[in-house]
Design a protein around this motif. Structure first.
Motif, short mmCIF file in Angstrom:
data_model
loop_
_atom_site.label_atom_id
_atom_site.label_comp_id
_atom_site.label_asym_id
_atom_site.label_seq_id
_atom_site.Cartn_x
_atom_site.Cartn_y
_atom_site.Cartn_z
N ASP A 1 37.07 49.54 23.31
CA ASP A 1 37.32 48.82 22.07
C ASP A 1 37.52 47.33 22.26
O ASP A 1 37.83 46.61 21.31
N SER B 1 40.64 37.39 26.49
CA SER B 1 40.29 38.79 26.25
C SER B 1 40.64 39.20 24.84
O SER B 1 41.38 38.51 24.13
N SER B 2 40.12 40.36 24.43
CA SER B 2 40.39 40.88 23.09
C SER B 2 41.88 41.13 22.90
O SER B 2 42.62 41.39 23.86
N GLN C 1 36.82 43.48 24.78
CA GLN C 1 36.11 42.70 25.79
C GLN C 1 37.14 42.08 26.72
O GLN C 1 38.12 41.48 26.26
N SER D 1 32.42 44.12 28.52
CA SER D 1 32.67 44.91 27.32
C SER D 1 33.03 46.33 27.71
O SER D 1 32.32 46.99 28.47
N HIS D 2 34.16 46.79 27.17
CA HIS D 2 34.66 48.10 27.55
C HIS D 2 35.39 48.72 26.38
O HIS D 2 36.29 48.11 25.79
N SER E 1 37.82 39.28 29.45
CA SER E 1 37.34 38.04 30.05
C SER E 1 37.94 37.95 31.45
O SER E 1 39.10 38.31 31.68
N THR F 1 32.45 38.00 30.99
CA THR F 1 33.02 38.93 30.01
C THR F 1 32.47 40.32 30.25
O THR F 1 31.26 40.51 30.47
N ARG G 1 44.25 42.60 28.47
CA ARG G 1 44.13 42.72 27.01
C ARG G 1 45.36 42.11 26.33
O ARG G 1 46.49 42.28 26.79
N ASP H 1 41.34 49.98 31.75
CA ASP H 1 40.60 48.71 31.68
C ASP H 1 40.20 48.24 33.07
O ASP H 1 39.04 47.86 33.31
#
Length: 279
Positions: free
Chosen positions: A12, A64-65, A14, A9-10, A16, A7, A59, A79
């Protein structure tokens, strides 16, 4: 070699992603609309010895988020470049399927220095779409094969019954079953449905309508994979690629739009052969 899920983090969200970290040469695998990284398992394992491979869940997809908005091509490119930076990659080879083929073309137009080469696997929606087509989107959501699996379904069994009828799951191999199972979940209301969200679907389609994929000439070496039962069967569909991609090869391949899942042996050899010529 099996991939490791990680994962990143970027901003706003995350992201995967799956990583095969055995080889050295960077290779980024981008799935199509409503899919997720696991669809690249056959190719990842096949190429792992020679490439450092990363396949993200974009995304709104997979693990992923899933924000409520912000599904522009520009955001997706940001991203991917942030993910590359975290890996220490200044540039990479890219294999992109379906909708992400348009994403790759836009990326190559804007930031060609980040791409060594592109493989466009049966890309779709390359042109800017007329605004009037927006009224047809509700119908498209019902008939497009890659969206039929979104649900909702009253049970897991009903979802699987639908999946077995879809082109991407022809043959129902062990991997295809895993791809289906990894992309579905039990919702809070008791129904089953795709992890791909309605917000992502609507946001991406709106962006597809507004942004053209090819607007000027691109010199990046590009392979266009044209499956015999894919969506690009007519000569006129290939014209924009021939016009704007000045270092283009077109290769016919057996199978349908998801040839990497339904005919992986031929597909893997095709990709390996092209990438070898680029290295």
């Amino acid at each position: 070699m099996k991939p490791v899920r990680k994962t990143f983090s970027h901003s706003d969200i995350q992201l995967s992603y799956l990583e095969w970290n055995q080889g050295q040469t960077p290779l980024l695998l981008l799935h199509g609309l409503a899919d997720h990284a696991l669809v690249w398992s056959y190719l990842g394992e096949y190429l792992a010895e020679d490439y450092h491979i990363v396949a993200p869940d974009m995304r709104g997809h997979g693990e992923s988020s899933k924000p409520k908005d912000n599904y522009s091509f520009a955001t997706a490119i940001t991203d991917l470049e942030a993910l590359m930076d975290s890996l220490g990659w200044s540039a990479t080879h890219v294999v992109a399927h379906s909708w992400s083929g348009k994403l790759a073309a836009i990326w190559a137009t804007q930031n060609p220095q980040r791409l060594h080469s592109m493989v466009l696997v049966d890309p779709i929606f390359i042109w800017k779409m007329p605004s009037l087509l927006k009224i047809t989107f509700p119908l498209l959501y019902q008939v497009l094969p890659f969206l039929k699996g979104m649900g909702p379904f009253t049970s897991y069994e009903a979802a699987e019954e639908q999946a077995r009828q879809l082109n991407q799951y022809q043959g129902w191999s062990t991997l295809q079953q895993q791809v289906f199972q990894a992309g579905i979940e039990l919702k809070p209301d008791g129904n089953w449905g795709s992890k791909f969200t309605t917000a992502a679907r609507d946001g991406i389609f709106a962006e597809v309508m507004q942004v053209a994929g090819l607007t000027r000439e691109i010199d990046i070496p590009t392979l266009f994979v044209q499956p015999e039962k894919g969506v690009n069967r007519m000569t006129w569909q290939l014209q924009p690629y021939k016009k704007f991609l000045k270092n283009l090869q077109i290769c016919q391949a057996p199978g349908n739009h998801w040839c990497f899942l339904t005919q992986p042996e031929d597909f893997n050899r095709t990709i390996a052969s092209f990438l070898t010529t680029q290295n």
